[in-house]
Design an enzyme around this catalytic site. Sequence first.
Site, PDB file in Angstrom:
ATOM      1  N   LYS A 150     -12.461 -24.139 -49.111  1.00 18.40           N
ATOM      2  CA  LYS A 150     -11.100 -23.687 -49.458  1.00 18.40           C
ATOM      3  C   LYS A 150     -10.081 -24.806 -49.243  1.00 18.40           C
ATOM      4  CE  LYS A 150     -11.542 -20.314 -46.483  1.00 18.40           C
ATOM      5  NZ  LYS A 150     -12.989 -20.363 -46.207  1.00 18.40           N
ATOM      6  N   ASP A 196     -16.038 -21.317 -44.988  1.00 21.15           N
ATOM      7  CA  ASP A 196     -16.447 -22.719 -45.132  1.00 21.15           C
ATOM      8  C   ASP A 196     -16.949 -23.059 -46.532  1.00 21.15           C
ATOM      9  OD1 ASP A 196     -15.838 -22.990 -42.416  1.00 21.15           O
ATOM     10  OD2 ASP A 196     -17.857 -22.373 -41.835  1.00 21.15           O
ATOM     11  N   GLY A 238     -11.181 -23.529 -40.120  1.00 23.87           N
ATOM     12  CA  GLY A 238     -11.321 -24.979 -40.060  1.00 23.87           C
ATOM     13  C   GLY A 238     -11.432 -25.473 -41.480  1.00 23.87           C
ATOM     14  N   HIS A 239     -10.403 -26.145 -41.970  1.00 20.06           N
ATOM     15  CA  HIS A 239     -10.375 -26.578 -43.363  1.00 20.06           C
ATOM     16  C   HIS A 239     -10.384 -28.106 -43.407  1.00 20.06           C
ATOM     17  CE1 HIS A 239      -8.327 -22.472 -44.447  1.00 20.06           C
ATOM     18  NE2 HIS A 239      -9.542 -22.341 -43.968  1.00 20.06           N
ATOM     19  N   GLN A 245     -11.195 -17.746 -43.694  1.00 13.56           N
ATOM     20  CA  GLN A 245     -12.406 -16.922 -43.648  1.00 13.56           C
ATOM     21  C   GLN A 245     -12.814 -16.523 -45.078  1.00 13.56           C
ATOM     22  OE1 GLN A 245      -9.731 -15.781 -41.156  1.00 13.56           O
ATOM     23  NE2 GLN A 245     -10.560 -17.591 -40.206  1.00 13.56           N
TER      24      GLN A 245
END
Length: 429
Positions: free
Chosen positions: A16, A13, A40-41, A223
């Site tokens: 990225k 988080d 989750g981006h 990650q």
Amino acid sequence: MANVAVIGAQWGDEGKGKVVDWLASRADIVVRFQGGHNAGHTLVVGNETYKLSLLPSGLVRGKIGIIGNGVVVDPEALLSEIERVRGQGIDVTPASLRIAENATLILPMHPALDRAREVARGERRIGTTGRGIGPAYEDKAARRAIRVADLAEPQTLADKLDELLLHHNTLLQGLGATVFSKEAVLGLLTRLAPQILPFAEPVWERLDEARRAGRRILFEGAQAVMLDVDHGTYPFVTSSNTVGATAAAGAGIGPAAVGFVLGIAKAYSTRVGAGPFPTELPDATGQLLGDRGNEFGTVTGRRRRCGWFDAVLVRQAVKVGGINGLALTKLDVLDGLPELKICTGYRIRGAHYRHLPAAPGAQAAAEPEYEVVEGWTGSTRGARSWAQLPAQAVKYVRRIEELVEAPVTLLSTSPERDDTILMRDPFEG
Ligand code: GDP
Ligand code: IMO
Ligand code: MG
């Protein structure tokens, strides 16, 4: 000209998605090479916010997106994500998205086992996303996984399911969870096959052609190094390698083609799941960072734990991750804090360390040694040039560069796509 791999340098988080989206304007192809929909981006473009888990962030820029063989693909999650982003006007078709035919599938027993195990662990739970990532990678290593290409061979599916269900149902039964019938899983796969197969191909061939034609490839990590299955805070990690070197194996391309490894780090630290976090601030300052940084998990919705920047860990991530330059994000969250702390070493059972040792007991006992840095009164929020930054903010960035032994080549000053300062173009190598 180089290709670029973007990887997380902390516990995930770091931003990225924002950085990949920004860099994607200079790339031709964006490739995911590990992880799955545990990622989750978040991308903010004007009034629109895109939350991507499995789809490569470059799709939002209209680039070709590739899901590499190193990714674990939940076909139902993929199809619903495709539907969701189509609703936001992003065109996802077999022309824009390609999936490695040798990628491993996540099937319904994987999240079931993931969750049942977490319950069984009780106080010792890892805090996984519950999406079946660990069990899917286990099956891959154990050579019983079902892969994308298997969807085209009904007999292969039927044969493989026998072994797969024997393994999973035994475990699920032992954990007191519901077991799966072969008919149900086979029915699901038969229904999904015609929806997934049009995206499948040997992506290594496309990547090889792109490389030879001088196209720019952007590898999108998920990650982060401290969640890497080898180099992270094991066992509180994810089940894949997240370092720069993985981009090659997880896409099907040689290591020399990966190019510049850009590590993403926040100007402070956060962590979603359980596990060691030496600079964690379980106090009002931690709460403040969480509120100002809007630190809630994209996937889990859980509040992220917050703490000071840990230069020991980021330096370690630079070394093992092969990071050539850092993108420092969320500098704006520190605006107005009177003083900041940077962790420069640990005291563990009376001894001084300049790295985080591998033993879990030592990791849990690590007491940070801090250097205190003066904060700044002006704002960095939305800054788009180095000259717009308060002098003290520049000093903070420079100190981080020294301590982590890597140059800061990019700065992010808000969630918005263009609130970004480029010091050195990673595609120039
Ligand atoms: P990822 O998993 O590394 O892609 O990061 P996430 O998207 O899960 O979390 C990063 C969060 O920070 C997202 O909500 C972004 O919109 C936001 N973000 C990214 N860069 C910045 C920044 O420079 N400043 C602020 N305030 N927010 C940012
Ligand atoms: P992005 O790509 C932050 C964490 C989970 C848990 C551990 C193992 O958005 O940075 P898993 O479900 O992978 O078996 O969970 O890893 N985790 C993440 N934390 N960002 C992520 O992805 C994460 N993906 C997994 O919270 O602690
Ligand atoms: Mg995330």
